[in-house]
Design a protein around this motif. Structure first.
Motif, mmCIF file in Angstrom:
data_model
loop_
_atom_site.group_PDB
_atom_site.id
_atom_site.type_symbol
_atom_site.label_atom_id
_atom_site.label_comp_id
_atom_site.label_asym_id
_atom_site.label_seq_id
_atom_site.Cartn_x
_atom_site.Cartn_y
_atom_site.Cartn_z
ATOM 1 N N LEU A 68 0.837 -1.197 0.000
ATOM 2 C CA LEU A 68 0.000 0.000 0.000
ATOM 3 C C LEU A 68 0.875 1.251 0.000
ATOM 4 C CD1 LEU A 68 -3.018 0.815 0.114
ATOM 5 C CD2 LEU A 68 -2.786 0.945 2.603
ATOM 6 N N PHE A 69 1.925 1.237 0.776
ATOM 7 C CA PHE A 69 2.859 2.359 0.826
ATOM 8 C C PHE A 69 3.510 2.570 -0.546
ATOM 9 C CE2 PHE A 69 5.477 5.217 3.337
ATOM 10 C CZ PHE A 69 6.626 5.340 2.571
ATOM 11 N N LEU A 70 3.858 1.491 -1.229
ATOM 12 C CA LEU A 70 4.555 1.581 -2.509
ATOM 13 C C LEU A 70 3.637 1.906 -3.680
ATOM 14 C CD1 LEU A 70 7.093 -1.353 -2.129
ATOM 15 C CD2 LEU A 70 7.561 1.096 -2.082
ATOM 16 N N ALA A 71 2.329 2.009 -3.412
ATOM 17 C CA ALA A 71 1.412 2.434 -4.477
ATOM 18 C C ALA A 71 1.760 3.833 -4.970
ATOM 19 C CB ALA A 71 -0.032 2.393 -3.979
ATOM 20 N N ALA A 72 2.418 4.632 -4.132
ATOM 21 C CA ALA A 72 2.845 5.971 -4.541
ATOM 22 C C ALA A 72 3.844 5.899 -5.689
ATOM 23 C CB ALA A 72 3.468 6.710 -3.355
ATOM 24 N N TYR A 73 4.552 4.772 -5.806
ATOM 25 C CA TYR A 73 5.447 4.567 -6.956
ATOM 26 C C TYR A 73 4.793 3.730 -8.041
ATOM 27 C CZ TYR A 73 9.040 2.520 -9.899
ATOM 28 O OH TYR A 73 9.764 2.097 -10.985
ATOM 29 N N SER A 74 4.135 2.639 -7.666
ATOM 30 C CA SER A 74 3.662 1.671 -8.658
ATOM 31 C C SER A 74 2.591 2.234 -9.575
ATOM 32 C CB SER A 74 3.146 0.410 -7.950
ATOM 33 O OG SER A 74 2.072 0.713 -7.067
ATOM 34 N N ILE A 75 1.656 3.024 -9.053
ATOM 35 C CA ILE A 75 0.590 3.576 -9.899
ATOM 36 C C ILE A 75 1.151 4.519 -10.965
ATOM 37 C CG2 ILE A 75 -1.477 5.023 -9.911
ATOM 38 C CD1 ILE A 75 -2.227 3.805 -7.219
ATOM 39 N N PRO A 76 1.976 5.532 -10.616
ATOM 40 C CA PRO A 76 2.552 6.378 -11.667
ATOM 41 C C PRO A 76 3.448 5.609 -12.636
ATOM 42 C CG PRO A 76 2.780 7.421 -9.522
ATOM 43 C CD PRO A 76 2.331 6.022 -9.271
ATOM 44 N N ALA A 77 4.213 4.616 -12.147
ATOM 45 C CA ALA A 77 5.105 3.854 -13.018
ATOM 46 C C ALA A 77 4.327 3.089 -14.080
ATOM 47 C CB ALA A 77 5.945 2.890 -12.184
ATOM 48 N N VAL A 78 3.213 2.470 -13.683
ATOM 49 C CA VAL A 78 2.392 1.735 -14.647
ATOM 50 C C VAL A 78 1.668 2.698 -15.576
ATOM 51 C CG1 VAL A 78 0.393 0.203 -14.881
ATOM 52 C CG2 VAL A 78 2.131 -0.267 -13.139
ATOM 53 N N ALA A 79 1.180 3.816 -15.048
ATOM 54 C CA ALA A 79 0.467 4.789 -15.880
ATOM 55 C C ALA A 79 1.382 5.396 -16.946
ATOM 56 C CB ALA A 79 -0.119 5.897 -15.000
ATOM 57 N N LEU A 80 2.613 5.702 -16.581
ATOM 58 C CA LEU A 80 3.546 6.297 -17.533
ATOM 59 C C LEU A 80 4.038 5.287 -18.567
ATOM 60 C CD1 LEU A 80 5.685 8.521 -15.111
ATOM 61 C CD2 LEU A 80 3.994 9.293 -16.795
ATOM 62 N N GLY A 81 4.067 4.009 -18.199
ATOM 63 C CA GLY A 81 4.557 2.994 -19.129
ATOM 64 C C GLY A 81 3.474 2.147 -19.747
ATOM 65 N N TRP A 82 2.232 2.638 -19.764
ATOM 66 C CA TRP A 82 1.109 1.806 -20.218
ATOM 67 C C TRP A 82 1.238 1.377 -21.675
ATOM 68 C CZ3 TRP A 82 -2.167 3.172 -24.221
ATOM 69 C CH2 TRP A 82 -2.073 4.504 -24.657
ATOM 70 N N ARG A 83 1.917 2.169 -22.516
ATOM 71 C CA ARG A 83 2.050 1.794 -23.930
ATOM 72 C C ARG A 83 2.796 0.475 -24.109
ATOM 73 N NH1 ARG A 83 2.491 7.455 -24.320
ATOM 74 N NH2 ARG A 83 0.992 8.379 -25.796
ATOM 75 N N ALA A 84 3.688 0.154 -23.192
ATOM 76 C CA ALA A 84 4.467 -1.078 -23.310
ATOM 77 C C ALA A 84 3.603 -2.323 -23.162
ATOM 78 C CB ALA A 84 5.580 -1.090 -22.260
ATOM 79 N N PHE A 85 2.413 -2.160 -22.563
ATOM 80 C CA PHE A 85 1.536 -3.313 -22.353
ATOM 81 C C PHE A 85 0.669 -3.632 -23.571
ATOM 82 C CE2 PHE A 85 2.329 -1.539 -18.124
ATOM 83 C CZ PHE A 85 2.706 -2.669 -17.407
ATOM 84 N N ARG A 86 0.638 -2.730 -24.554
ATOM 85 C CA ARG A 86 -0.269 -2.933 -25.680
ATOM 86 C C ARG A 86 0.096 -4.153 -26.521
ATOM 87 N NH1 ARG A 86 -0.792 2.910 -28.503
ATOM 88 N NH2 ARG A 86 1.492 2.659 -28.462
#
Length: 320
Positions: free
Chosen positions: A46-64
């Motif tokens: 839960l504490f690391l959500a401050a990193y994980s959410i922005p990291a996934v949002a910024l790199g979402w194109r890689a998941f396509r």
């Protein structure tokens, strides 16, 4: 030793990240007096959500370009390596006999080596197996210094041993799956995806066990310890680990991960007052010598020509 072809540096980064995992015990074990294992693991994610959410949002194109096999590998890493394995290992400590838990955790390379050979088609030469024997001997001497732990396995809690063995399997699987996914996903995005994908599963487990209140109380009572647990053996170690794994074979990386007992020995000496024996010093030298040699071997070894796992009806993964 350059970054693009620097497998030598990659192995060392994996080893440094693993060494930071050695701080886990001195941070996690004291929290068991105030929080359940599930509450601890959920709190750090839960504490690391401050990193994980922005990291996934910024790199979402890689998941396509992800296919079913990519998503399966990601779930193995997130649900298995980040959520369930951490829960199982924390439970193993909570139930008692940490010696048996640590001993069984040393089986992780066996799982990873088998999977990397089967799924990633990594060829393992005789030099690798020589390093494997040396690294395992060094890790054993650092952890135990003699043969007495084998006698303790029979009297330990069976459930604790099973949890530790299950965690070793899941972490070994995550090493191989992480090496596969990193061919299509940046290491910082994979770190965020691993942490974020584990959060919903952990939330369900916490709610099912009725421990959500303990999460809030534990964070409020020990915010600094939870933050350090999340940052040092969690986020920072994972970023270094996955950056190194980008240019390191999974079979080599899983031996470099054995560097974590060295950190644990030093911390036990400084924090807990447990001395270091001559055998443990010898084990430390054996372990890091094998990591150094593996780095040199990895730098000279070409990557497998067919990087995707052996699945006949799935298209090969794109090489980076």
């Amino acid at each position: 030793m350059g970054w693009k072809r620097g497998s030598f540096v990659g192995v060392l980064l994996v080893a440094v990240g693993a060494a930071l995992w050695g701080t886990d015990g001195v941070l996690r074990v004291p929290l068991l007096k105030y929080m359940s294992p599930t509450a601890i693991v959920f709190s750090e994610h839960l504490f690391l959500a401050a990193y994980s959410i922005p990291a996934v949002a910024l790199g979402w194109r890689a998941f396509r370009g992800f296919r079913a096999l990519h998503w399966l590998a990601l779930l193995t890493i997130g649900w298995g390596g980040s959520a369930l394995a951490t829960l199982m290992f924390t439970e193993a400590f909570a139930l008692g006999n940490p010696t048996a838990a640590i001993l069984l955790q040393k089986t992780q390379p066996l799982f990873a080596i088998t999977l990397s050979s089967l799924l990633l088609r990594e060829r393992l030469g005789w030099r690798y197996w020589g390093c494997f024997v040396v690294a395992m001997a060094g890790a054993y001497l650092i952890s135990f210094s003699d043969l007495s732990p084998f006698g303790k396995l029979g009297s330990g809690a069976l459930l604790s041993s099973l949890f530790a063995l299950g965690a070793a399997f899941l972490w070994g699987s995550s090493t191989v799956m992480g090496r596969f996914v990193l061919r299509d996903l940046p290491f910082h995005t994979l770190t965020g995806a691993r942490l974020l994908s584990a959060l919903p599963l952990l939330g369900v487990v916490v709610l099912w066990q009725g421990k959500m209140g303990g999460v809030g109380e534990g964070i409020a009572a020990h915010p600094l310890r939870v933050a350090l647990l999340a940052l040092i053996p969690g986020l920072i170690a994972l970023l270094l680990y996955y950056r190194g794994l980008t240019s390191t074979r999974a079979s080599y990386a899983t031996l470099a991960e054995l560097a974590f007992p060295a950190t644990a020995v030093v911390l036990n000496w400084v924090v807990l007052g447990v001395g270091v024996t001559p055998n443990q010093i010898a084990g430390f030298l054996l372990l890091w010598a094998s990591v150094f040699v593996l780095g040199r071997l990895s730098a000279r070894s070409p990557e497998p020509e067919t990087p995707s796992p052996v699945v006949q009806d799935s298209a090969p993964a794109r090489c980076r």
